[in-house]
Design a protein around this motif. Structure first.
Motif, PDB file in Angstrom:
ATOM      1  N   SER A 484       0.817  -1.156  -0.023  1.00 22.15           N
ATOM      2  CA  SER A 484      -0.127  -0.181  -0.115  1.00 22.15           C
ATOM      3  C   SER A 484       0.730   1.214  -0.059  1.00 22.15           C
ATOM      4  O   SER A 484       1.966   1.344   0.648  1.00 22.15           O
ATOM      5  CB  SER A 484      -0.854   0.033   1.331  1.00 22.15           C
ATOM      6  OG  SER A 484      -0.066   0.366   2.297  1.00 22.15           O
ATOM      7  N   PRO A 485       0.355   2.186  -0.711  1.00 21.55           N
ATOM      8  CA  PRO A 485       1.202   3.591  -0.574  1.00 21.55           C
ATOM      9  C   PRO A 485       1.732   3.852   0.713  1.00 21.55           C
ATOM     10  O   PRO A 485       2.694   4.640   1.111  1.00 21.55           O
ATOM     11  CB  PRO A 485       0.224   4.627  -1.384  1.00 21.55           C
ATOM     12  CG  PRO A 485      -0.542   3.613  -2.076  1.00 21.55           C
ATOM     13  CD  PRO A 485      -0.772   2.495  -1.570  1.00 21.55           C
ATOM     14  N   GLU A 486       0.574   3.978   1.596  1.00 20.21           N
ATOM     15  CA  GLU A 486       0.806   4.124   3.320  1.00 20.21           C
ATOM     16  C   GLU A 486       2.074   3.436   3.566  1.00 20.21           C
ATOM     17  O   GLU A 486       2.783   3.892   4.668  1.00 20.21           O
ATOM     18  CB  GLU A 486      -0.602   4.134   3.863  1.00 20.21           C
ATOM     19  CG  GLU A 486      -1.704   5.041   3.505  1.00 20.21           C
ATOM     20  CD  GLU A 486      -2.117   4.591   2.238  1.00 20.21           C
ATOM     21  OE1 GLU A 486      -2.940   5.316   1.600  1.00 20.21           O
ATOM     22  OE2 GLU A 486      -2.182   3.414   1.694  1.00 20.21           O
ATOM     23  N   LEU A 487       1.854   2.180   3.476  1.00 22.58           N
ATOM     24  CA  LEU A 487       3.089   1.382   4.043  1.00 22.58           C
ATOM     25  C   LEU A 487       4.325   1.810   3.375  1.00 22.58           C
ATOM     26  O   LEU A 487       5.356   1.850   4.251  1.00 22.58           O
ATOM     27  CB  LEU A 487       2.866   0.004   3.687  1.00 22.58           C
ATOM     28  CG  LEU A 487       3.838  -1.152   4.366  1.00 22.58           C
ATOM     29  CD1 LEU A 487       3.869  -0.980   5.871  1.00 22.58           C
ATOM     30  CD2 LEU A 487       3.550  -2.478   3.829  1.00 22.58           C
ATOM     31  N   LYS A 489       5.154   4.738   2.570  1.00 22.79           N
ATOM     32  CA  LYS A 489       5.603   5.940   3.175  1.00 22.79           C
ATOM     33  C   LYS A 489       6.023   5.757   4.781  1.00 22.79           C
ATOM     34  O   LYS A 489       7.216   6.242   5.065  1.00 22.79           O
ATOM     35  CB  LYS A 489       4.109   6.865   2.976  1.00 22.79           C
ATOM     36  CG  LYS A 489       4.502   8.121   3.821  1.00 22.79           C
ATOM     37  CD  LYS A 489       3.360   9.129   3.598  1.00 22.79           C
ATOM     38  CE  LYS A 489       3.650  10.432   4.198  1.00 22.79           C
ATOM     39  NZ  LYS A 489       2.438  11.307   4.310  1.00 22.79           N
ATOM     40  N   LEU A 490       5.381   4.716   5.175  1.00 19.39           N
ATOM     41  CA  LEU A 490       5.792   4.502   6.600  1.00 19.39           C
ATOM     42  C   LEU A 490       7.220   3.874   6.656  1.00 19.39           C
ATOM     43  O   LEU A 490       8.053   4.265   7.685  1.00 19.39           O
ATOM     44  CB  LEU A 490       4.629   3.454   7.308  1.00 19.39           C
ATOM     45  CG  LEU A 490       4.977   2.999   8.679  1.00 19.39           C
ATOM     46  CD1 LEU A 490       4.993   4.229   9.523  1.00 19.39           C
ATOM     47  CD2 LEU A 490       4.388   1.700   9.078  1.00 19.39           C
ATOM     48  N   ILE A 491       7.603   3.204   5.683  1.00 24.43           N
ATOM     49  CA  ILE A 491       8.910   2.456   5.737  1.00 24.43           C
ATOM     50  C   ILE A 491       9.807   3.621   5.466  1.00 24.43           C
ATOM     51  O   ILE A 491      11.112   3.496   5.872  1.00 24.43           O
ATOM     52  CB  ILE A 491       8.902   1.394   4.646  1.00 24.43           C
ATOM     53  CG1 ILE A 491       8.262   0.331   4.752  1.00 24.43           C
ATOM     54  CG2 ILE A 491      10.627   1.034   4.313  1.00 24.43           C
ATOM     55  CD1 ILE A 491       7.906  -0.765   3.641  1.00 24.43           C
ATOM     56  N   ALA A 492       9.658   4.753   4.611  1.00 24.06           N
ATOM     57  CA  ALA A 492      10.455   5.657   4.331  1.00 24.06           C
ATOM     58  C   ALA A 492      10.734   6.530   5.493  1.00 24.06           C
ATOM     59  O   ALA A 492      11.747   6.894   5.662  1.00 24.06           O
ATOM     60  CB  ALA A 492      10.001   6.621   3.450  1.00 24.06           C
ATOM     61  N   GLU A 493       9.586   6.704   6.364  1.00 24.20           N
ATOM     62  CA  GLU A 493       9.664   7.483   7.598  1.00 24.20           C
ATOM     63  C   GLU A 493      10.555   6.639   8.666  1.00 24.20           C
ATOM     64  O   GLU A 493      11.158   7.272   9.363  1.00 24.20           O
ATOM     65  CB  GLU A 493       8.264   8.055   8.017  1.00 24.20           C
ATOM     66  CG  GLU A 493       7.556   8.833   7.215  1.00 24.20           C
ATOM     67  CD  GLU A 493       5.986   9.044   7.601  1.00 24.20           C
ATOM     68  OE1 GLU A 493       5.554   8.139   8.271  1.00 24.20           O
ATOM     69  OE2 GLU A 493       5.539   9.679   6.903  1.00 24.20           O
ATOM     70  N   HIS A 494      10.398   5.675   8.706  1.00 27.07           N
ATOM     71  CA  HIS A 494      10.948   4.613   9.751  1.00 27.07           C
ATOM     72  C   HIS A 494      12.363   4.277   9.363  1.00 27.07           C
ATOM     73  O   HIS A 494      13.035   4.223  10.384  1.00 27.07           O
ATOM     74  CB  HIS A 494      10.133   3.172   9.867  1.00 27.07           C
ATOM     75  CG  HIS A 494      10.499   2.456  10.979  1.00 27.07           C
ATOM     76  ND1 HIS A 494      10.285   2.941  12.211  1.00 27.07           N
ATOM     77  CD2 HIS A 494      10.859   1.227  10.998  1.00 27.07           C
ATOM     78  CE1 HIS A 494      10.595   2.034  13.328  1.00 27.07           C
ATOM     79  NE2 HIS A 494      10.928   0.932  12.505  1.00 27.07           N
ATOM     80  N   GLY A 495      12.747   4.320   7.940  1.00 27.37           N
ATOM     81  CA  GLY A 495      14.199   4.249   7.593  1.00 27.37           C
ATOM     82  C   GLY A 495      14.419   2.718   7.682  1.00 27.37           C
ATOM     83  O   GLY A 495      15.464   2.201   7.103  1.00 27.37           O
ATOM     84  N   THR A 496      13.469   1.913   7.960  1.00 25.23           N
ATOM     85  CA  THR A 496      13.839   0.432   8.032  1.00 25.23           C
ATOM     86  C   THR A 496      12.710  -0.189   7.793  1.00 25.23           C
ATOM     87  O   THR A 496      11.527   0.142   8.270  1.00 25.23           O
ATOM     88  CB  THR A 496      14.693  -0.101   9.001  1.00 25.23           C
ATOM     89  OG1 THR A 496      15.008  -1.485   9.143  1.00 25.23           O
ATOM     90  CG2 THR A 496      14.213   0.151  10.272  1.00 25.23           C
ATOM     91  N   VAL A 497      12.613  -1.588   7.368  1.00 24.53           N
ATOM     92  CA  VAL A 497      11.266  -2.456   7.404  1.00 24.53           C
ATOM     93  C   VAL A 497      11.276  -3.154   8.859  1.00 24.53           C
ATOM     94  O   VAL A 497      10.268  -3.832   9.277  1.00 24.53           O
ATOM     95  CB  VAL A 497      11.360  -3.368   6.450  1.00 24.53           C
ATOM     96  CG1 VAL A 497      11.198  -2.549   4.926  1.00 24.53           C
ATOM     97  CG2 VAL A 497      12.455  -4.278   6.449  1.00 24.53           C
ATOM     98  N   GLN A 498      12.292  -3.203   9.583  1.00 23.23           N
ATOM     99  CA  GLN A 498      12.387  -3.921  10.809  1.00 23.23           C
ATOM    100  C   GLN A 498      11.344  -3.055  11.757  1.00 23.23           C
ATOM    101  O   GLN A 498      11.384  -2.099  11.799  1.00 23.23           O
ATOM    102  CB  GLN A 498      13.719  -3.901  11.337  1.00 23.23           C
ATOM    103  CG  GLN A 498      15.053  -4.382  10.352  1.00 23.23           C
ATOM    104  CD  GLN A 498      14.608  -5.514   9.704  1.00 23.23           C
ATOM    105  OE1 GLN A 498      14.114  -6.427  10.366  1.00 23.23           O
ATOM    106  NE2 GLN A 498      14.796  -5.769   8.609  1.00 23.23           N
TER     107      GLN A 498
END
Length: 749
Positions: A484-487, A489-498
């Motif tokens: 999802s685009p929201e996910l 974006k969340l990854i970009a904000e979080h800096g990692t998928v962890q």
């Protein structure tokens, strides 16, 4: 080559038919394609690859090999356009063009006399003008305050001359495509080593140099034993005094922890693998450290895209890899033949040893395709197996080229000759180089580095914000239904998928980034590839901001223990001028990551009687520019400028800029919008002035605003390597260099 295969190879598809991403095409247009005198692009990607293929294949006729140069041109073209292999940037830029300088970098000797030193400066200028980088050892220069017999005076020492080389590099424009990069090395037993270690504590000096301390086995043994080692006069060869090795080592660690330099290079290991010790001693490397070279040698590099070595079953295609290794080895040997070297000494030495460096890129992407976590024992084992296979096949290709064309001229007396080995065409065959820009063209991960990000924000000139997502992650996310685009974006904000529960654990496990991986795992991977690489491995060991000096020390010792030839480290946020790139979104109001950022308002704010602020000195082509930035309780409020030289058009124009920026801020325009309008405007000198590479007074104002917006206390909140000076995109420290994955900018190129 069969007629059918030749026919396919010689087809000329449209640019759209090539497997190039939009970003790849943008980078090619900005940096590689041929232009006329007015800057108009004269070719597309198809033309460029055809130009390179034909130029390199022409060596077959020159060498009178009897091979069909046209057929080979088709094979080279197919190999490059399928993105299975790409040569280093100067070959893509200059093959088949008037300049014709195809090597990425060179090593020049520096003697102890004024004549020798300034001859090297002249040769450096010619190399940089041609688009190459340079490496030097300053270890033969007598120390500061040593006697100069010819004048009865005293020496100024190697650091003073390094500054002259640095100034020369700053002055030279490299044809508009690549700027100068230098590696400066000083032996750990040189009397001035402590001054050298501390040289870049001030980040405004030696800005065109990477620096590394040349460590010896004797020194490292003394470090382990907490003993002393000899400091030796380069003029007489006599031991002058003894110093505590661990104290010197701790100083190296301290500065590397502080700002990433100096790096370390194990000199005795470079010479242990020197294939031609009868020709000379290796004292220096190219700017990123992966290519040890004798004086006047050049590095001719290319990289195989490992992500293209997976078959339809999702398994490694070893036969395909073998074919690409063999063809790429011939390509690189041909490069030596058609190259137009910048000075005669380099032409002679390069042809005498014919060193090539075939390496890899796309390693992280390959591991993802094979479902292997980067930081696993399985990945390390595969890396060692992979590089052993590549080097063995490249060596066999060199033997076959030797049978066809003759061994390299310095073969007699070489280590190959003494071992009774078959004559080889090339003194070295493999190198792991940083592949920053060519990996962007190939749309794959850089060198043997892990992913720098899974998703990140990219700003473009029209003020749009684009979300870049790793293509393999996007594909998996869509196939498994969690995209999802929201996910993203969340990854970009979080800096990692962890730590993101929406992403399945098995996916999180294989999509690790450079900051998810321990420094020890970085070193283990580097050592695995180094074990079967002729030259050296360029890689950056990334530390989180909270890493300690002891952590850096542990990694240096591990690198020595594991057999690495050198180490480059970078602790996140350890250099000035880092701004938000990958990861952290703007914090909540009470966290105030950017406390001075103005909020949009409906009307112009009135000026209070007193404001607080800071003044920044920026070096411009018009002289020093002092930029004062003041804030009120809502954020940035006003900007004033003062030129070091009073009066004139420059001063009045800077005043106008200040008034307009102030009006914009007081009217609610955000600071980053003002920065984006001014940054990169060019006036006198495209390469820029000073440490911040100021290209105009407007650019200076923009960079002063950036400095003000991101104070040192905010650096810990950032990730990756800061902002690209050309496009504002995220910059990552990898392969001993800084690279922007958004536009292809490279600090070392």
């Amino acid at each position: 080559m069969s007629a059918k295969k030749l026919s396919t190879a010689l087809q000329t598809p449209s640019e759209a038919a090539l497997p190039l991403s939009k970003n790849s095409l943008t980078v090619l247009e900005r940096r590689y394609l041929k232009r006329d005198s007015e800057g108009k692009v004269l070719e597309n990607a198809v033309d460029m690859f055809r130009r390179v293929a034909e130029s390199i294949a022409a060596a077959e006729d020159r060498l009178k090999t009897g091979n069909d140069a046209q057929a080979l041109s088709g094979e080279f073209y197919r190999m490059m356009t399928s993105l299975e292999f790409l040569p280093n940037s100067p070959t893509l830029m200059n093959a088949g063009r008037e300049l014709g300088q195809l090597s990425a970098c060179f090593v020049l000797p520096i003697g102890d006399s004024m004549e020798e030193i300034f001859e090297s400066i002249k040769q450096t200028a010619l190399i940089h003008k041609s688009g190459g980088g340079t490496g030097f050892s300053f270890s033969r220069i007598r120390p500061a305050n040593d006697v100069v017999m010819s004048t009865k005076g005293v020496s100024s020492g190697p650091l003073s001359f390094m500054k002259v080389f640095d100034a020369a590099t700053e002055t030279i424009k490299q044809g508009g495509t690549r700027r100068g990069a230098n590696m400066g090395i000083l032996r750990v037993d040189h009397p001035d080593v402590m001054d050298f270690i501390m040289a870049k504590r001030d980040q405004n000096v030696l800005t065109n140099f990477n620096i590394s301390v040349g460590l010896t086995e004797a020194f490292m043994e003394a470090v382990d034993a907490d003993g002393e080692y000899d400091i030796v006069s380069p003029r007489t060869g006599e031991a002058l005094k003894r110093m505590p090795a661990r104290k010197v080592f701790e100083h190296i660690v301290d500065l590397a922890w502080t700002n990433g330099e100096p790096g370390i290079i194990f000199l005795d290991r470079l010479n242990r693998d020197n294939p031609t010790p009868h020709v000379g001693e290796i004292e220096a490397t190219n700017p990123c450290g992966e290519q040890p070279l004798l004086p006047y040698e050049s590095c001719n590099l290319g990289s195989i895209n490992l992500a293209k070595m997976v078959d339809e079953k999702g398994e490694l295609d070893w036969n395909k890899l073998k074919e690409v290794v063999r063809l790429a080895s011939r390509f690189l040997d041909n490069v030596i033949e058609v190259n137009n070297y910048p000075i005669p000494q380099i032409d002679e030495m390069t042809r005498a040893n014919r060193k090539v460096g075939l390496g890899v890129m796309g390693w992280a992407d390959l591991l993802i395709l094979l479902d292997i976590p980067y930081d696993s024992a399985e990945a390390v084992q595969l890396g060692e197996k992979m590089m052993k296979f590549i080097t063995e096949e490249a060596r066999q290709a060199s033997i076959e080229l030797g049978e066809e064309r003759g061994a390299f001229p310095n073969f007699t007396g070489s280590v190959f000759d003494k071992k009774g080995a078959k004559p080889v065409r090339n003194a070295t065959s493999t190198t792991i180089a940083p592949t920053g820009t060519i990996s962007i063209i190939a749309n794959t991960s850089s060198g043997i580095e892990p992913l720098f990000a899974v998703s990140y924000v990219r700003q473009v000139l029209d003020n749009d914000i684009l979300l870049e997502v790793h293509p393999l992650f996007e594909k998996i996310a869509k196939e498994r239904g969690f995209y999802s685009p929201e996910l993203m974006k969340l990854i970009a904000e979080h800096g990692t998928v962890q730590g993101i529960d929406e992403i399945p654990e098995d996916v999180r496990r294989i999509f690790v980034t450079s900051h998810d991986i321990t420094p020890e795992d970085h070193i283990r991977m580097q050592a695995a590839f180094q074990k079967h690489t002729d030259n050296a491995v360029s890689k950056t060991v990334n530390f989180c901001n909270t890493a300690t000096k002891e952590d850096v020390s542990t990694v240096y010792r591990l690198a020595y223990k594991k057999g690495c030839k050198g180490v480059t480290i970078y602790r996140d946020g350890s250099r000035d001028m880092q701004v938000l790139s990958v990861g952290k979104k703007e914090e909540k109001k009470d966290e105030k990551i950017v406390p001075m950022e103005s909020h949009k308002a409906g009307k112009k704010r009135e000026r209070p009687r007193a404001l607080k602020g800071s003044t920044y000195q920026m070096e411009t082509g018009c002289g020093p520019l002092y930029v004062t930035i003041n804030e009120d309780n809502q954020g940035l409020f006003e900007l004033f400028t003062t030129m070091g030289k009073a009066g004139g058009c420059a001063a009045s124009q800077c005043e106008a800029i200040g008034r307009l920026v102030s009006l914009a801020w007081r009217s609610g325009v955000q600071a980053r919008q003002a920065v984006k309008q001014m940054i990169g405007i060019t006036c006198h000198k495209p390469a820029g002035f000073g440490d911040n590479r100021i290209t105009s007074c407007a650019d200076a104002v923009a960079k002063a605003i950036q400095m003000h917006m991101f104070h040192e206390e905010d650096v810990a909140h950032t990730q990756a390597g800061g902002a690209c000076p050309e496009c504002g995109g995220p910059v990552e420290h990898e392969g001993g260099c800084c690279v922007c994955h958004a536009c292809g900018y490279s600090e070392c190129a």
